[in-house]
Motif scaffolding. Structure first.
Motif, PDB file in Angstrom:
ATOM      1  N   SER A  82       0.594  -1.219   0.025  1.00 45.75           N
ATOM      2  CA  SER A  82       0.080  -0.081   0.074  1.00 45.75           C
ATOM      3  C   SER A  82       0.777   1.450   0.062  1.00 45.75           C
ATOM      4  O   SER A  82       0.832   2.006   0.914  1.00 45.75           O
ATOM      5  CB  SER A  82      -0.854   0.084   1.330  1.00 45.75           C
ATOM      6  N   THR A  83       1.488   1.426  -1.083  1.00 42.13           N
ATOM      7  CA  THR A  83       2.395   2.809  -1.216  1.00 42.13           C
ATOM      8  C   THR A  83       1.647   3.820  -1.815  1.00 42.13           C
ATOM      9  O   THR A  83       2.471   5.026  -2.234  1.00 42.13           O
ATOM     10  CB  THR A  83       3.690   2.522  -2.001  1.00 42.13           C
ATOM     11  N   ASP A  84       0.528   3.649  -2.117  1.00 45.43           N
ATOM     12  CA  ASP A  84      -0.433   4.795  -2.734  1.00 45.43           C
ATOM     13  C   ASP A  84      -0.345   5.987  -2.036  1.00 45.43           C
ATOM     14  O   ASP A  84      -0.242   6.097  -0.827  1.00 45.43           O
ATOM     15  CB  ASP A  84      -1.855   4.355  -2.660  1.00 45.43           C
ATOM     16  N   TYR A  85      -0.319   7.014  -2.775  1.00 45.76           N
ATOM     17  CA  TYR A  85      -0.183   8.557  -2.417  1.00 45.76           C
ATOM     18  C   TYR A  85       0.973   9.002  -1.746  1.00 45.76           C
ATOM     19  O   TYR A  85       1.028   9.895  -0.923  1.00 45.76           O
ATOM     20  CB  TYR A  85      -1.581   9.022  -1.499  1.00 45.76           C
ATOM     21  N   GLN A  86       2.018   8.248  -1.510  1.00 48.82           N
ATOM     22  CA  GLN A  86       3.261   8.710  -1.071  1.00 48.82           C
ATOM     23  C   GLN A  86       4.125   9.756  -1.749  1.00 48.82           C
ATOM     24  O   GLN A  86       4.133   9.616  -2.938  1.00 48.82           O
ATOM     25  CB  GLN A  86       4.376   7.385  -0.912  1.00 48.82           C
ATOM     26  N   ARG A  87       4.874  10.426  -1.013  1.00 52.08           N
ATOM     27  CA  ARG A  87       5.763  11.435  -1.788  1.00 52.08           C
ATOM     28  C   ARG A  87       6.657  10.660  -2.564  1.00 52.08           C
ATOM     29  O   ARG A  87       7.160   9.621  -2.274  1.00 52.08           O
ATOM     30  CB  ARG A  87       6.335  12.406  -1.022  1.00 52.08           C
ATOM     31  N   GLU A  88       7.008  11.332  -3.795  1.00 48.33           N
ATOM     32  CA  GLU A  88       8.228  10.642  -4.417  1.00 48.33           C
ATOM     33  C   GLU A  88       9.306  10.255  -3.710  1.00 48.33           C
ATOM     34  O   GLU A  88       9.996   9.399  -3.914  1.00 48.33           O
ATOM     35  CB  GLU A  88       8.522  11.409  -5.826  1.00 48.33           C
ATOM     36  N   THR A  89       9.662  11.323  -2.954  1.00 51.02           N
ATOM     37  CA  THR A  89      11.066  11.185  -2.232  1.00 51.02           C
ATOM     38  C   THR A  89      10.925   9.840  -1.124  1.00 51.02           C
ATOM     39  O   THR A  89      11.770   9.143  -0.858  1.00 51.02           O
ATOM     40  CB  THR A  89      11.145  12.560  -1.447  1.00 51.02           C
ATOM     41  N   ALA A  90       9.524   9.837  -0.512  1.00 49.03           N
ATOM     42  CA  ALA A  90       9.295   8.378   0.072  1.00 49.03           C
ATOM     43  C   ALA A  90       9.470   7.289  -0.561  1.00 49.03           C
ATOM     44  O   ALA A  90      10.067   6.300  -0.134  1.00 49.03           O
ATOM     45  CB  ALA A  90       7.925   8.499   0.870  1.00 49.03           C
ATOM     46  N   LEU A  91       9.084   7.185  -1.951  1.00 47.46           N
ATOM     47  CA  LEU A  91       9.100   6.064  -2.682  1.00 47.46           C
ATOM     48  C   LEU A  91      10.666   5.642  -3.072  1.00 47.46           C
ATOM     49  O   LEU A  91      11.151   4.643  -2.822  1.00 47.46           O
ATOM     50  CB  LEU A  91       8.514   6.206  -4.041  1.00 47.46           C
ATOM     51  N   GLU A 228      -4.269   9.210 -20.314  1.00 49.18           N
ATOM     52  CA  GLU A 228      -3.156   8.324 -20.291  1.00 49.18           C
ATOM     53  C   GLU A 228      -1.994   9.096 -19.514  1.00 49.18           C
ATOM     54  O   GLU A 228      -0.937   8.619 -18.784  1.00 49.18           O
ATOM     55  CB  GLU A 228      -2.683   7.928 -21.662  1.00 49.18           C
ATOM     56  N   HIS A 229      -1.759  10.420 -19.883  1.00 49.42           N
ATOM     57  CA  HIS A 229      -0.734  11.280 -19.439  1.00 49.42           C
ATOM     58  C   HIS A 229      -0.784  11.327 -18.045  1.00 49.42           C
ATOM     59  O   HIS A 229       0.038  11.338 -17.100  1.00 49.42           O
ATOM     60  CB  HIS A 229      -0.510  12.558 -20.133  1.00 49.42           C
ATOM     61  N   LYS A 230      -2.239  11.725 -17.620  1.00 48.82           N
ATOM     62  CA  LYS A 230      -2.515  11.811 -16.172  1.00 48.82           C
ATOM     63  C   LYS A 230      -1.904  10.844 -15.306  1.00 48.82           C
ATOM     64  O   LYS A 230      -1.410  10.560 -14.264  1.00 48.82           O
ATOM     65  CB  LYS A 230      -3.826  12.185 -15.927  1.00 48.82           C
ATOM     66  N   ILE A 231      -2.398   9.448 -15.774  1.00 48.09           N
ATOM     67  CA  ILE A 231      -2.185   8.241 -15.042  1.00 48.09           C
ATOM     68  C   ILE A 231      -0.536   7.959 -15.355  1.00 48.09           C
ATOM     69  O   ILE A 231       0.145   7.403 -14.176  1.00 48.09           O
ATOM     70  CB  ILE A 231      -2.929   7.023 -15.832  1.00 48.09           C
ATOM     71  N   GLY A 232      -0.161   8.271 -16.199  1.00 45.60           N
ATOM     72  CA  GLY A 232       1.382   7.992 -16.480  1.00 45.60           C
ATOM     73  C   GLY A 232       2.220   8.767 -15.635  1.00 45.60           C
ATOM     74  O   GLY A 232       3.450   8.206 -15.296  1.00 45.60           O
ATOM     75  N   SER A 233       1.933  10.020 -15.344  1.00 47.76           N
ATOM     76  CA  SER A 233       2.765  10.744 -14.830  1.00 47.76           C
ATOM     77  C   SER A 233       2.627  10.471 -13.361  1.00 47.76           C
ATOM     78  O   SER A 233       3.869  10.303 -12.567  1.00 47.76           O
ATOM     79  CB  SER A 233       2.111  12.147 -14.469  1.00 47.76           C
ATOM     80  N   LEU A 234       1.607   9.740 -12.561  1.00 48.39           N
ATOM     81  CA  LEU A 234       1.474   9.327 -11.340  1.00 48.39           C
ATOM     82  C   LEU A 234       2.624   7.885 -11.232  1.00 48.39           C
ATOM     83  O   LEU A 234       3.464   7.951 -10.329  1.00 48.39           O
ATOM     84  CB  LEU A 234       0.062   8.629 -11.133  1.00 48.39           C
ATOM     85  N   LEU A 235       2.401   7.035 -12.359  1.00 53.16           N
ATOM     86  CA  LEU A 235       3.240   5.754 -12.357  1.00 53.16           C
ATOM     87  C   LEU A 235       4.714   5.984 -12.589  1.00 53.16           C
ATOM     88  O   LEU A 235       5.581   5.276 -12.037  1.00 53.16           O
ATOM     89  CB  LEU A 235       2.621   4.804 -13.217  1.00 53.16           C
ATOM     90  N   ALA A 236       5.121   7.255 -13.183  1.00 56.80           N
ATOM     91  CA  ALA A 236       6.429   7.568 -13.759  1.00 56.80           C
ATOM     92  C   ALA A 236       7.191   7.686 -12.262  1.00 56.80           C
ATOM     93  O   ALA A 236       8.444   7.555 -12.185  1.00 56.80           O
ATOM     94  CB  ALA A 236       6.325   8.804 -14.457  1.00 56.80           C
ATOM     95  N   GLN A 237       6.695   8.085 -11.063  1.00 58.96           N
ATOM     96  CA  GLN A 237       7.122   8.364  -9.753  1.00 58.96           C
ATOM     97  C   GLN A 237       7.704   7.043  -9.292  1.00 58.96           C
ATOM     98  O   GLN A 237       8.721   7.230  -8.766  1.00 58.96           O
ATOM     99  CB  GLN A 237       6.160   8.947  -8.948  1.00 58.96           C
TER     100      GLN A 237
END
Length: 257
Positions: A82-91, A228-237
């Motif tokens: 459950s890593t949803d909504y974590q900051r990219e620095t946290a990932l 697609e860009h909206k979802i891809g931006s999230l997954l890119a993190q």
């Protein structure tokens, strides 16, 4: 807040060791030595979670002992639950700390919903009311008529439930995109927007990140590409966190009906 912290308590090293030992014995006692050598990860709770409107962020200090435990297990990493909504620095920090497989689901479908709702608002500005898809209302009507997938999760008053059905971080509406009425409304939304040019000011207002990509010439101002860009931006993190920390970017989807 207390219940969220309790739900996201870090797995203890002792519990992780017991889980690993039990599974190792089960494999070896059944002469599955080859299969055991192919095991690369075990699922743990690194101390992250979320509820309908708040997020428990990763605390590297709290996960130090658990991270040290897996570092001593050759060829093994953790799958972070459950890593949803974590900051990219946290990932990045989680992957660095050997939580190298990042599980994400609702955050990705939340991005899908955000994109579709934004497009609904754009549609309402460009077309007469009688011609619009009414997707947001159709979705809510179907959820109310078929409450099985949200009723146990969204408590409170009817107004509070309505807000959570639309905007809650657990994104229970992800189970309804396949419903015929909802799918038809999505199709109508996309068809409507295919007949008009989406003005840049509306993109800036409702999809600002996608607006920037459009004006930079890297993204067409067309509904499917914007989604697609909206979802891809999230997954890119997640991809960046894994790639920059020398891990394989494995992402496990939540179930979507």
């Amino acid at each position: 807040e207390a219940s969220l912290a309790q739900a996201g308590a870090v797995t203890s090293p002792q519990a992780a060791r017991r889980t690993l030992d039990v599974h190792r014995r089960a494999f070896l006692e059944n002469e599955l030595h080859g299969a055991w050598r192919r095991v690369i990860a075990m699922v743990v709770q690194p101390g992250v979670d979320f509820d309908q409107s708040s997020i428990q962020h990763y605390d590297a200090d709290a996960a130090t002992e658990l991270s040290a435990f897996v570092a001593e297990q050759p060829g093994l990493v953790f799958e972070a639950h459950s890593t949803d909504y974590q900051r990219e620095t946290a990932l990045h920090a989680m992957v660095r700390d050997h939580f190298a497989i990042l599980k994400v689901g609702p955050a990705a479908t939340f991005a899908l919903r955000e994109a579709l709702f934004a497009l609904c608002q754009i549609e309402e500005e460009l077309l007469p009311a009688h011609a619009t898809s009414q997707l947001m209302q159709v979705l809510d009507d179907v959820m109310v008529a078929k409450p099985k997938n949200w009723i146990k999760h969204y408590l409170g008053t009817p107004d509070e439930q309505r807000l959570m059905r639309r905007y809650g971080l657990s994104d229970r509406c992800r189970y309804y995109w396949g419903e015929p009425e909802v799918a038809a409304a999505v199709a109508k939304l996309l068809a409507n927007l295919d007949t008009v040019a989406i003005p840049l000011p509306l993109l800036s207002q409702h999809l600002p990140e996608q607006y920037l990509a459009v004006v930079q010439g890297s993204l067409p101002a067309q509904a499917p590409a914007l989604i697609e860009h909206k979802i891809g931006s999230l997954l890119a993190q997640y991809a960046r966190a894994c790639n920059r920390n020398a891990a394989v970017p494995v992402i496990a989807e939540a179930a979507i009906c």
